[in-house]
Scaffold this motif. Structure first.
Motif, PDB file in Angstrom:
ATOM      1  N   ASP A 299      -5.508   2.214  -0.525  1.00 35.65           N
ATOM      2  CA  ASP A 299      -6.124   2.749  -1.913  1.00 35.65           C
ATOM      3  C   ASP A 299      -7.612   2.878  -1.722  1.00 35.65           C
ATOM      4  OD1 ASP A 299      -6.747  -0.134  -1.758  1.00 35.65           O
ATOM      5  OD2 ASP A 299      -5.564  -0.719  -3.294  1.00 35.65           O
ATOM      6  N   ALA A 300      -8.578   2.793  -2.546  1.00 33.32           N
ATOM      7  CA  ALA A 300      -9.717   3.186  -2.529  1.00 33.32           C
ATOM      8  C   ALA A 300     -10.570   1.741  -2.135  1.00 33.32           C
ATOM      9  CB  ALA A 300     -10.523   3.331  -4.093  1.00 33.32           C
TER      10      ALA A 300
ATOM     11  N   GLY B  74      -6.232 -10.917   2.004  1.00 37.29           N
ATOM     12  CA  GLY B  74      -6.579 -10.382   0.950  1.00 37.29           C
ATOM     13  C   GLY B  74      -6.245 -11.267  -0.433  1.00 37.29           C
ATOM     14  N   GLN B  75      -6.073 -10.419  -1.566  1.00 38.86           N
ATOM     15  CA  GLN B  75      -5.563 -11.082  -2.639  1.00 38.86           C
ATOM     16  C   GLN B  75      -4.152 -10.842  -3.001  1.00 38.86           C
ATOM     17  OE1 GLN B  75      -8.098 -10.477  -6.274  1.00 38.86           O
ATOM     18  NE2 GLN B  75      -6.410  -9.953  -7.489  1.00 38.86           N
ATOM     19  N   ALA B  76      -3.569  -9.748  -3.365  1.00 40.15           N
ATOM     20  CA  ALA B  76      -2.319  -9.150  -3.701  1.00 40.15           C
ATOM     21  C   ALA B  76      -2.274  -7.640  -3.861  1.00 40.15           C
ATOM     22  CB  ALA B  76      -1.848  -9.865  -5.099  1.00 40.15           C
ATOM     23  N   PRO B  77      -0.966  -7.046  -3.496  1.00 46.71           N
ATOM     24  CA  PRO B  77      -0.864  -5.436  -3.493  1.00 46.71           C
ATOM     25  C   PRO B  77      -1.235  -4.912  -4.716  1.00 46.71           C
ATOM     26  CG  PRO B  77       1.054  -6.565  -2.342  1.00 46.71           C
ATOM     27  CD  PRO B  77       0.283  -7.724  -2.925  1.00 46.71           C
ATOM     28  N   GLY B  78      -2.062  -4.084  -4.897  1.00 43.02           N
ATOM     29  CA  GLY B  78      -2.049  -3.495  -6.157  1.00 43.02           C
ATOM     30  C   GLY B  78      -0.805  -2.301  -6.269  1.00 43.02           C
ATOM     31  N   THR B  79      -0.958  -1.426  -7.511  1.00 45.17           N
ATOM     32  CA  THR B  79       0.009  -0.442  -7.778  1.00 45.17           C
ATOM     33  C   THR B  79       0.220   0.640  -6.576  1.00 45.17           C
ATOM     34  OG1 THR B  79      -1.182   0.943  -8.997  1.00 45.17           O
ATOM     35  CG2 THR B  79      -0.118  -0.856 -10.119  1.00 45.17           C
ATOM     36  N   ARG B  80      -0.561   0.956  -5.945  1.00 47.56           N
ATOM     37  CA  ARG B  80      -0.554   1.871  -4.870  1.00 47.56           C
ATOM     38  C   ARG B  80       0.047   1.364  -3.750  1.00 47.56           C
ATOM     39  NH1 ARG B  80      -1.366   6.991  -3.201  1.00 47.56           N
ATOM     40  NH2 ARG B  80      -2.030   7.179  -0.959  1.00 47.56           N
ATOM     41  N   VAL B  81      -0.419  -0.076  -3.348  1.00 54.72           N
ATOM     42  CA  VAL B  81       0.210  -0.541  -2.416  1.00 54.72           C
ATOM     43  C   VAL B  81       1.903  -1.027  -2.482  1.00 54.72           C
ATOM     44  CG1 VAL B  81       0.106  -2.531  -0.871  1.00 54.72           C
ATOM     45  CG2 VAL B  81      -2.006  -1.373  -1.553  1.00 54.72           C
TER      46      VAL B  81
END
Length: 213
Positions: free
Chosen positions: A78-79, A62-69
Motif C-alpha cells: 500500500d502507500a 510493524g503494526q498490523a495489516p491494512g485493508t489492502r494487505v
C-alpha cells in the motif's frame, strides 16, 4: 476453541519431526494460517499475513495489516509500504525476499478501524500467541526495524515514537526505531530536517550492514 488448541499442539517447533529450523518454521506458519483466536474481533475475518524465513537478516516489525494487505496477502502492499521502501532505498524485489527480509507485524490480521476513524490497536493475543515462537526460529537476524508505536512499546516499553526515532543511535545495533510511514508522518517529517539529513542515511547504512554477506 478446543479444536484450535489441538491443532496448535500437533505442529509446533518442539513436536516437529525434523530438527531443521526451516521445517519447524514452515510448520509453525501453517498453524498460524489456521489461527482463529481473534476471529470474534476481526471485521473481515482472520487472514494472517507475515513473511518469514530462518535465513532473514533484517526484521521489519510493524503494526498490523491494512485493508489492502488483507485483500492481497502481501505486507506493506500500500502507500505506507511505498513510503517505507523509499525511506529504506529498497526495491520491492529485495523487500519481499523473505530470505533477506522478514516482515512480522504486532498483529497478523486486519484489526479494523475505530468508531471515530483510525486503525484499531493490534489485538494483544496475537503477539502473545505467536511472536516469540516465530522469533525463536529466526536465528540470523541482525537488525530489527521497530515501525510505529505498537512495535516500539512492545519491545522497548512505553515511549514517544518521534523522540526514539531522533535518538535512534541509543538502540543500535539491534534496533532502529521509525515512525509509521503513513501520510500522518508527513507533517513531522517536513518540520524535522534531520530525518532526511541524518536519520535516513543512517537507516540505509544499518540496513545495508544487516543484509551484507
Amino acid at each position: 476453541m478446543k479444536q484450535t488448541q489441538t491443532k496448535l499442539e500437533w505442529c509446533t517447533p518442539s513436536s516437529a519431526k525434523s530438527s531443521d529450523v526451516e521445517t519447524q518454521l514452515n510448520c509453525l506458519v501453517q498453524e498460524i494460517r489456521k489461527c482463529t483466536a481473534c476471529a470474534h474481533k476481526l471485521p473481515l475475518g482472520p487472514r494472517p499475513v507475515l513473511h518469514v524465513s530462518p535465513h532473514a537478516r533484517l526484521l521489519i516489525a510493524g503494526q498490523a495489516p491494512g485493508t489492502r494487505v488483507h485483500e492481497t496477502g502481501v505486507s506493506f502492499n500500500d502507500a505506507s509500504g511505498d513510503r517505507l521502501r523509499c525511506w529504506l532505498g529498497m526495491s520491492r524485489d529485495v523487500f519481499y525476499d523473505s530470505n533477506r527480509v522478514a516482515i512480522l507485524p504486532m498483529a497478523l490480521c486486519y484489526p479494523g478501524v475505530l468508531p471515530k476513524g483510525g486503525d484499531r490497536p493490534p489485538p494483544p493475543e496475537c503477539a502473545s500467541l505467536w511472536r516469540e515462537r516465530i522469533l525463536a526460529l529466526l536465528p540470523n537476524l541482525r537488525l530489527t526495524l521497530l515501525v510505529g508505536s505498537y512495535a516500539q512499546n512492545y519491545v522497548l516499553g512505553k515511549g514517544k515514537v518521534y523522540e526514539r526515532t531522533e535518538h535512534f543511535q541509543d538502540f543500535l545495533p539491534q534496533y532502529f526505531p521509525l515512525p509509521h510511514p503513513s501520510w500522518r508522518t508527513g507533517a513531522w517529517e517536513r518540520k524535522t530536517p534531520m530525518f532526511q539529513e541524518k536519520i535516513i542515511p543512517a537507516l540505509r547504512r544499518e540496513v545495508a550492514r544487516a543484509l551484507a554477506d
